[in-house]
Scaffold this active site. Structure first.
Site, PDB file in Angstrom:
ATOM      1  N   TYR A   1       0.869  -1.349  12.836  1.00 41.77           N
ATOM      2  CA  TYR A   1       1.883  -0.719  11.979  1.00 41.77           C
ATOM      3  C   TYR A   1       3.105  -1.625  11.772  1.00 41.77           C
ATOM      4  CZ  TYR A   1      -1.132   3.184  12.982  1.00 41.77           C
ATOM      5  OH  TYR A   1      -2.241   3.973  13.095  1.00 41.77           O
ATOM      6  N   ASP A   2       3.523  -1.701  10.494  1.00 39.32           N
ATOM      7  CA  ASP A   2       4.703  -2.489  10.126  1.00 39.32           C
ATOM      8  C   ASP A   2       5.957  -1.622  10.037  1.00 39.32           C
ATOM      9  OD1 ASP A   2       2.967  -4.653   9.753  1.00 39.32           O
ATOM     10  OD2 ASP A   2       2.540  -3.959   7.717  1.00 39.32           O
ATOM     11  N   THR A   3       5.758  -0.362   9.584  1.00 37.73           N
ATOM     12  CA  THR A   3       6.904   0.531   9.396  1.00 37.73           C
ATOM     13  C   THR A   3       6.834   1.638  10.429  1.00 37.73           C
ATOM     14  OG1 THR A   3       7.043   0.059   7.037  1.00 37.73           O
ATOM     15  CG2 THR A   3       8.054   2.113   7.796  1.00 37.73           C
TER      16      THR A   3
ATOM     17  N   HIS B   1       9.787  -2.744  10.554  1.00 37.32           N
ATOM     18  CA  HIS B   1      10.681  -2.016   9.683  1.00 37.32           C
ATOM     19  C   HIS B   1      10.959  -0.676  10.380  1.00 37.32           C
ATOM     20  CE1 HIS B   1      11.262  -1.109   5.123  1.00 37.32           C
ATOM     21  NE2 HIS B   1      12.338  -0.894   5.836  1.00 37.32           N
TER      22      HIS B   1
ATOM     23  N   ARG C   1       0.085   1.334   6.757  1.00 36.91           N
ATOM     24  CA  ARG C   1       0.621   0.471   7.816  1.00 36.91           C
ATOM     25  C   ARG C   1       1.885   1.087   8.429  1.00 36.91           C
ATOM     26  NH1 ARG C   1      -1.879  -3.661  10.107  1.00 36.91           N
ATOM     27  NH2 ARG C   1       0.163  -4.672  10.365  1.00 36.91           N
TER      28      ARG C   1
END
Lengths: 306, 306
Positions: free
Chosen positions: A19-21, A53, A247
Site C-alpha cells: 500500500y502507498d496510501t 502518502h 494501493r
C-alpha cells in the site's frame, strides 16, 4: 469469511509493500483522548520514511481541520492541514460544490465552531451554531420565532450545547413547506456523521448521530450524512490527493464507519482493537457482517515490520 | 375497511346510547392550546347530564394531574383530578406498583415538574428533572461525574430544558453494567410516551419521543413507554374506575396514540379531525392501517344528538 489476523513480521512487511496510501481514523487508532497509542508515533515515522502518502480521516466535526491540527501538534504527531479531512470540511465542500448553495441562501447549524469555520472557509453563510441567541435554556416561543426564508439547509453535528431552541428551530425549517423558503425547494437535511457515540477520554458519550436523532424521529426523515462511511468524504480526498484505491488502505477502530468507509471506496481495510470494537464483534456468533481485510491488536504492532 | 362517517342526528344519538364510559384525549379534541374547540363544552355537559362516565387521558407529562386540572379550570371545563389520567402518573404507578422499586432505589428523570410531582405522590425517589445542577449548558465532564449506584431506572418525558448533561448522565446510567448498580440489575429504560411532536398553540414542536430519541439511538435499545398507546395507562384507569370495554369509547385526534390505545383495550374508537390527523390519512391510497370505528369532523358535531 473471517479477516486475516496479522501477527508475523513478514505479514506486516508485506502490508507496507502493498500500500502507498495510508488513511487513518484518529481517535481509538492514534490516540485515546489525550493519550497516544503505544507505538503509533514510530509507525507513522516509518511510513513517512518509506514515502507513504498519509491521510487522516475523522468524523470529529467539533474542530475545523486547522484546529484539529493543534491536537496533532500537542501530541507530537506530524501532520499538515492538507493531510487532515474532517466531516465538517466534507459537509462544507458538499454544500458549496455539490448543492452549490447560492450566496444569498444560508445554512442553519446545530454544531460547534468547527462547522462554522469550515463553512466560512468555503464561503457558505450560516446561522445558529455558537450564536448566543440559540445557546440558551430559556423557553422557546414559536409565536415569537421569525423563520429566515434564506435558510435552505440544516446541518447538524456533535453539539454539546444542544437544547430545545436549536431542535425547535431546526424542526421548523425542515418541516416548512418548500414554497415558504427563498429557494422554493425543501430544506436540505444534512448531518456531519451518524456516530451513535464518541470516545471521550474517560468513556463513551452520545455522538453526533444522537444529536440529530430527535429530528430524524420527529420528522420521520433520514438526513444525508457527509462523514464516514459516506462517499462524500472520499470524494473530497480524491479531489485533493490522487490515490489508487487498489494501493490504499484504511485503518480504523470502528466497523460501521471506518471499515465500511474503506470498503465502499474499494480500499483495503485494517481493523485495530484499541477503540470501540470488541473481539466478539469480529468472530463468533455475534460477529458483525462488516468484515475487514486485516485485524491487528494495535497500530503499534506494525513496528514488527522494521 | 373504512371507518363509519357520522353525520345524522340518529347516528350521534345511537353513539350516546351505546357507550357508558367516554374517554377523551384533550389537546386537539377539547382544545387547541388555550382555545376551546367549538361545541366541546356543550357535548361534555350533555354527557354529564346523561350520567356518562367521563375520563380524560393525556400523554402530556409536563404537568401532574393536579396541575393539569388547572388547565381545565382555566378553560371552564368541568373535571375532577380523579377523572384525569396523564402519562407521568401512569409512569409513577408503573414504577411503584409494577416494578415495585425498593425505597432505597431511585429514578433518574429527564422531564419537567409534572413527572416529579407524580413520582413524589407515589413515594418514588428521584434525581435530575428540574434540579438546577442538571439544567445547564456548561460542558459535561465524565471525569467528574459520580454516578449514583442507587439509580435503577431512567424515566424520560418531554423536557424543554433538554441538554447534553442530562443526555450524558442518562446514557451513563443506561449503559452501565448491571453489576455496578445497587439493584444488581440492568437500569430500566422508561419513557412517558413516544409522541414525535406535540401541538404547541402556534404549530408543532418536537415531542417527548424526540427527547428520548438520542438515547434510543446511542444505546440501540427501545424503552418501555407508559403513555398511549401502551396498555399501562388503561390498566391504571381500570384500577381506579371499573369500566366495561364493550360499553366504552375512546375519542382522539391521533391514530398512532389515541385510536391505537382504544383498540388495544377493546374499546370502540372515534377519530376527530380537529387535531393532527388529516383526511388523507383515513381514506385514499395513503390511508393509515389504523382504522377507527367512527370519524367525525369535530367533537362539537355530537350536539346534533340533542
Amino acid at each position: 469469511m473471517a479477516p486475516q489476523r496479522l501477527s508475523s513480521a513478514a505479514e506486516y512487511k508485506s502490508l507496507l509493500e502493498n500500500y502507498d496510501t495510508w488513511m487513518f481514523d484518529c481517535d481509538g487508532v492514534l490516540w485515546h483522548g489525550d493519550r497516544l497509542i503505544d507505538g503509533a508515533l514510530e509507525v507513522l515515522s516509518l511510513l513517512r520514511e518509506q514515502k507513504k502518502h498519509i491521510i487522516f480521516v475523522t468524523n470529529n466535526a467539533t474542530k475545523s481541520r486547522k484546529n484539529y491540527k493543534k491536537k496533532f501538534d500537542s501530541l507530537g504527531v506530524e501532520a499538515s492541514v492538507e493531510e487532515i479531512f474532517g466531516s465538517a470540511y466534507a459537509a462544507a465542500v458538499y454544500i458549496s460544490s455539490v448543492l452549490k448553495l447560492p450566496k444569498d441562501e444560508k445554512v442553519y447549524v446545530i454544531g460547534m465552531d468547527g462547522i462554522e469555520q469550515e463553512l466560512a472557509e468555503e464561503g457558505v453563510a450560516f446561522e445558529g451554531g455558537t450564536d448566543p441567541a440559540d445557546n440558551t435554556l430559556a423557553p422557546f416561543s414559536l409565536k415569537n420565532f421569525k423563520p429566515d426564508p434564506a435558510i435552505s439547509a440544516v446541518l447538524i453535528g456533535l453539539d454539546t450545547s444542544i437544547n430545545y431552541t436549536k431542535l425547535s428551530k431546526a424542526f421548523q425549517y425542515l418541516n416548512r413547506p418548500a414554497s415558504e423558503g427563498k429557494s422554493g425547494k425543501p430544506v436540505h437535511f444534512l448531518v456531519t456523521n451518524q456516530d451513535p457515540t464518541y470516545p471521550a477520554g474517560d468513556g463513551l458519550l452520545p455522538g453526533a448521530g444522537s444529536i440529530s436523532a430527535p429530528l430524524r424521529y420527529s420528522l420521520k426523515k433520514d438526513p444525508i450524512s457527509l462523514g464516514k462511511p459516506g462517499k462524500t468524504m472520499l470524494d473530497c480526498i480524491q479531489a485533493k490527493h490522487h490515490f489508487d484505491p487498489a494501493r490504499s488502505i484504511m485503518i480504523g477502530d470502528r466497523l460501521d464507519t471506518d471499515i465500511l468507509f474503506g470498503q465502499a471506496g474499494g480500499l483495503s481495510t485494517l481493523l485495530v482493537l484499541t477503540g470501540v470494537t470488541q473481539e466478539s464483534e469480529i468472530s463468533g456468533p455475534d460477529a458483525s457482517p462488516i468484515v475487514p481485510d486485516f485485524v491487528t491488536a494495535s497500530l503499534g504492532d506494525l513496528r514488527a515490520a522494521i
